[in-house]
Design a protein around this motif. Structure first.
Motif, PDB file in Angstrom:
ATOM      1  N   SER A 150    -133.926 -30.293 -53.711  1.00 30.87           N
ATOM      2  CA  SER A 150    -133.555 -29.696 -52.423  1.00 30.87           C
ATOM      3  C   SER A 150    -133.037 -28.273 -52.600  1.00 30.87           C
ATOM      4  O   SER A 150    -133.378 -27.382 -51.827  1.00 30.87           O
ATOM      5  N   VAL A 151    -132.229 -28.090 -53.641  1.00 26.36           N
ATOM      6  CA  VAL A 151    -131.712 -26.744 -53.923  1.00 26.36           C
ATOM      7  C   VAL A 151    -132.852 -25.790 -54.263  1.00 26.36           C
ATOM      8  O   VAL A 151    -132.801 -24.599 -53.950  1.00 26.36           O
ATOM      9  N   MET A 152    -133.910 -26.304 -54.856  1.00 22.57           N
ATOM     10  CA  MET A 152    -135.035 -25.451 -55.240  1.00 22.57           C
ATOM     11  C   MET A 152    -136.029 -25.235 -54.101  1.00 22.57           C
ATOM     12  O   MET A 152    -136.703 -24.203 -54.071  1.00 22.57           O
ATOM     13  N   ILE A 153    -136.121 -26.175 -53.167  1.00 22.08           N
ATOM     14  CA  ILE A 153    -137.144 -26.117 -52.132  1.00 22.08           C
ATOM     15  C   ILE A 153    -136.648 -25.498 -50.833  1.00 22.08           C
ATOM     16  O   ILE A 153    -137.340 -24.686 -50.213  1.00 22.08           O
ATOM     17  N   VAL A 154    -135.466 -25.857 -50.392  1.00 23.72           N
ATOM     18  CA  VAL A 154    -134.967 -25.445 -49.074  1.00 23.72           C
ATOM     19  C   VAL A 154    -134.923 -23.923 -48.908  1.00 23.72           C
ATOM     20  O   VAL A 154    -135.346 -23.412 -47.862  1.00 23.72           O
ATOM     21  N   PRO A 155    -134.463 -23.135 -49.885  1.00 24.69           N
ATOM     22  CA  PRO A 155    -134.474 -21.678 -49.684  1.00 24.69           C
ATOM     23  C   PRO A 155    -135.869 -21.107 -49.432  1.00 24.69           C
ATOM     24  O   PRO A 155    -136.022 -20.162 -48.655  1.00 24.69           O
ATOM     25  N   SER A 156    -136.888 -21.697 -50.036  1.00 24.95           N
ATOM     26  CA  SER A 156    -138.251 -21.200 -49.823  1.00 24.95           C
ATOM     27  C   SER A 156    -138.707 -21.434 -48.397  1.00 24.95           C
ATOM     28  O   SER A 156    -139.331 -20.566 -47.781  1.00 24.95           O
ATOM     29  N   PHE A 157    -138.404 -22.613 -47.861  1.00 24.66           N
ATOM     30  CA  PHE A 157    -138.809 -22.891 -46.482  1.00 24.66           C
ATOM     31  C   PHE A 157    -138.010 -22.059 -45.485  1.00 24.66           C
ATOM     32  O   PHE A 157    -138.554 -21.595 -44.476  1.00 24.66           O
ATOM     33  N   ILE A 158    -136.735 -21.841 -45.750  1.00 17.75           N
ATOM     34  CA  ILE A 158    -135.924 -21.007 -44.860  1.00 17.75           C
ATOM     35  C   ILE A 158    -136.426 -19.561 -44.896  1.00 17.75           C
ATOM     36  O   ILE A 158    -136.572 -18.915 -43.858  1.00 17.75           O
ATOM     37  N   ALA A 159    -136.721 -19.059 -46.087  1.00 16.63           N
ATOM     38  CA  ALA A 159    -137.210 -17.679 -46.216  1.00 16.63           C
ATOM     39  C   ALA A 159    -138.569 -17.517 -45.540  1.00 16.63           C
ATOM     40  O   ALA A 159    -138.820 -16.504 -44.873  1.00 16.63           O
ATOM     41  N   SER A 160    -139.451 -18.493 -45.708  1.00 18.73           N
ATOM     42  CA  SER A 160    -140.770 -18.366 -45.084  1.00 18.73           C
ATOM     43  C   SER A 160    -140.664 -18.402 -43.568  1.00 18.73           C
ATOM     44  O   SER A 160    -141.352 -17.649 -42.875  1.00 18.73           O
ATOM     45  N   TRP A 161    -139.798 -19.240 -43.028  1.00 19.12           N
ATOM     46  CA  TRP A 161    -139.598 -19.266 -41.574  1.00 19.12           C
ATOM     47  C   TRP A 161    -139.045 -17.925 -41.092  1.00 19.12           C
ATOM     48  O   TRP A 161    -139.515 -17.383 -40.083  1.00 19.12           O
ATOM     49  N   ALA A 162    -138.075 -17.393 -41.806  1.00 17.77           N
ATOM     50  CA  ALA A 162    -137.477 -16.111 -41.401  1.00 17.77           C
ATOM     51  C   ALA A 162    -138.490 -14.968 -41.504  1.00 17.77           C
ATOM     52  O   ALA A 162    -138.504 -14.068 -40.658  1.00 17.77           O
ATOM     53  N   LEU A 163    -139.328 -14.990 -42.515  1.00 21.25           N
ATOM     54  CA  LEU A 163    -140.347 -13.940 -42.655  1.00 21.25           C
ATOM     55  C   LEU A 163    -141.369 -14.010 -41.527  1.00 21.25           C
ATOM     56  O   LEU A 163    -141.771 -12.982 -40.979  1.00 21.25           O
ATOM     57  N   LEU A 164    -141.805 -15.217 -41.186  1.00 22.32           N
ATOM     58  CA  LEU A 164    -142.805 -15.351 -40.124  1.00 22.32           C
ATOM     59  C   LEU A 164    -142.230 -14.993 -38.756  1.00 22.32           C
ATOM     60  O   LEU A 164    -142.943 -14.482 -37.898  1.00 22.32           O
ATOM     61  N   LYS A 165    -140.942 -15.253 -38.554  1.00 18.85           N
ATOM     62  CA  LYS A 165    -140.292 -14.921 -37.276  1.00 18.85           C
ATOM     63  C   LYS A 165    -139.694 -13.515 -37.268  1.00 18.85           C
ATOM     64  O   LYS A 165    -139.132 -13.088 -36.275  1.00 18.85           O
ATOM     65  N   ARG A 166    -139.800 -12.814 -38.391  1.00 19.55           N
ATOM     66  CA  ARG A 166    -139.288 -11.442 -38.559  1.00 19.55           C
ATOM     67  C   ARG A 166    -137.804 -11.318 -38.207  1.00 19.55           C
ATOM     68  O   ARG A 166    -137.385 -10.455 -37.440  1.00 19.55           O
ATOM     69  N   LYS A 167    -137.040 -12.186 -38.779  1.00 17.33           N
ATOM     70  CA  LYS A 167    -135.593 -12.139 -38.595  1.00 17.33           C
ATOM     71  C   LYS A 167    -135.008 -10.996 -39.413  1.00 17.33           C
ATOM     72  O   LYS A 167    -135.589 -10.554 -40.399  1.00 17.33           O
ATOM     73  N   LYS A 168    -133.829 -10.525 -38.999  1.00 19.08           N
ATOM     74  CA  LYS A 168    -133.183  -9.415 -39.702  1.00 19.08           C
ATOM     75  C   LYS A 168    -132.787  -9.795 -41.130  1.00 19.08           C
ATOM     76  O   LYS A 168    -132.810  -8.966 -42.018  1.00 19.08           O
ATOM     77  N   TRP A 169    -132.443 -11.041 -41.337  1.00 20.94           N
ATOM     78  CA  TRP A 169    -131.961 -11.497 -42.624  1.00 20.94           C
ATOM     79  C   TRP A 169    -133.080 -12.060 -43.500  1.00 20.94           C
ATOM     80  O   TRP A 169    -132.805 -12.659 -44.543  1.00 20.94           O
ATOM     81  N   ALA A 170    -134.331 -11.868 -43.116  1.00 23.70           N
ATOM     82  CA  ALA A 170    -135.461 -12.421 -43.870  1.00 23.70           C
ATOM     83  C   ALA A 170    -135.556 -11.835 -45.280  1.00 23.70           C
ATOM     84  O   ALA A 170    -135.915 -12.535 -46.222  1.00 23.70           O
ATOM     85  N   ARG A 171    -135.237 -10.575 -45.421  1.00 20.09           N
ATOM     86  CA  ARG A 171    -135.319  -9.939 -46.748  1.00 20.09           C
ATOM     87  C   ARG A 171    -134.313 -10.569 -47.713  1.00 20.09           C
ATOM     88  O   ARG A 171    -134.647 -10.885 -48.859  1.00 20.09           O
TER      89      ARG A 171
END
Length: 163
Positions: free
Chosen positions: A61-82
């Motif tokens: 979970s520690v290895m997978i969850v950040p990837s899914f959160i980052a991909s969601w933020a990148l696709l939605k163009r959130k300010k904190w995506a970077r």
């Protein structure tokens, strides 16, 4: 030539692919771990099996969850995506070869001039104030100030005659 928007999507999709492969691998390991219960007397005790299963789920979970959160933020163009993408890339870097490839590609884009400009441009546009509207009160005040300047005008004194 690939645009920054396309790189952004590719990083998001690579994070989704990495997270999916790691989730499938984690589930496969759980199946093998619980499959050892089928062996008659040589299987591990239930408490140890449960402890290792929870440990495995926590690590993955520690290895997978950040990837899914980052991909969601990148696709939605959130300010904190970077920031989320950098964290996900650091976590993924330890998993050779897929995670390392995702990390290298993410760092290459995010720390390039294109990546910096892409995320700075998106984040700064949200902080801009809308243009102000001039109201009737401002117009009257400016008109009064101009009228005072016009009425208080005095011509400069004539220069002395040196003849």
């Amino acid at each position: 030539m690939t645009t920054p928007e396309q790189h952004n999507k590719y990083i998001a999709y690579s994070n989704i692919a990495y997270g999916s492969v790691m989730a499938a691998f984690g589930l496969l390991m759980l199946v093998f771990l619980w499959g050892t219960m089928a062996f008659p007397p040589g299987g591990p005790p239930f408490g140890i099996l449960l402890f290792f299963s929870l440990f495995l789920v926590g690590i993955y979970s520690v290895m997978i969850v950040p990837s899914f959160i980052a991909s969601w933020a990148l696709l939605k163009r959130k300010k904190w995506a970077r920031t989320a993408s950098i964290v996900a890339a650091v976590v993924a870097a330890s998993n050779f070869p897929i995670g390392t490839a995702v990390c290298v590609y993410t760092f290459w884009f995010l720390f390039s001039d294109q990546g910096k400009y892409f995320f700075d441009q998106n984040s700064n546009s949200n902080y801009a104030l809308p243009p102000g509207r001039q109201t009737w009160a401002n117009e009257n005040w400016q008109h009064d100030q101009q009228r005072q300047r016009e009425s208080s005008y005095q011509p400069p004194p004539a220069p002395p005659d040196w003849r």
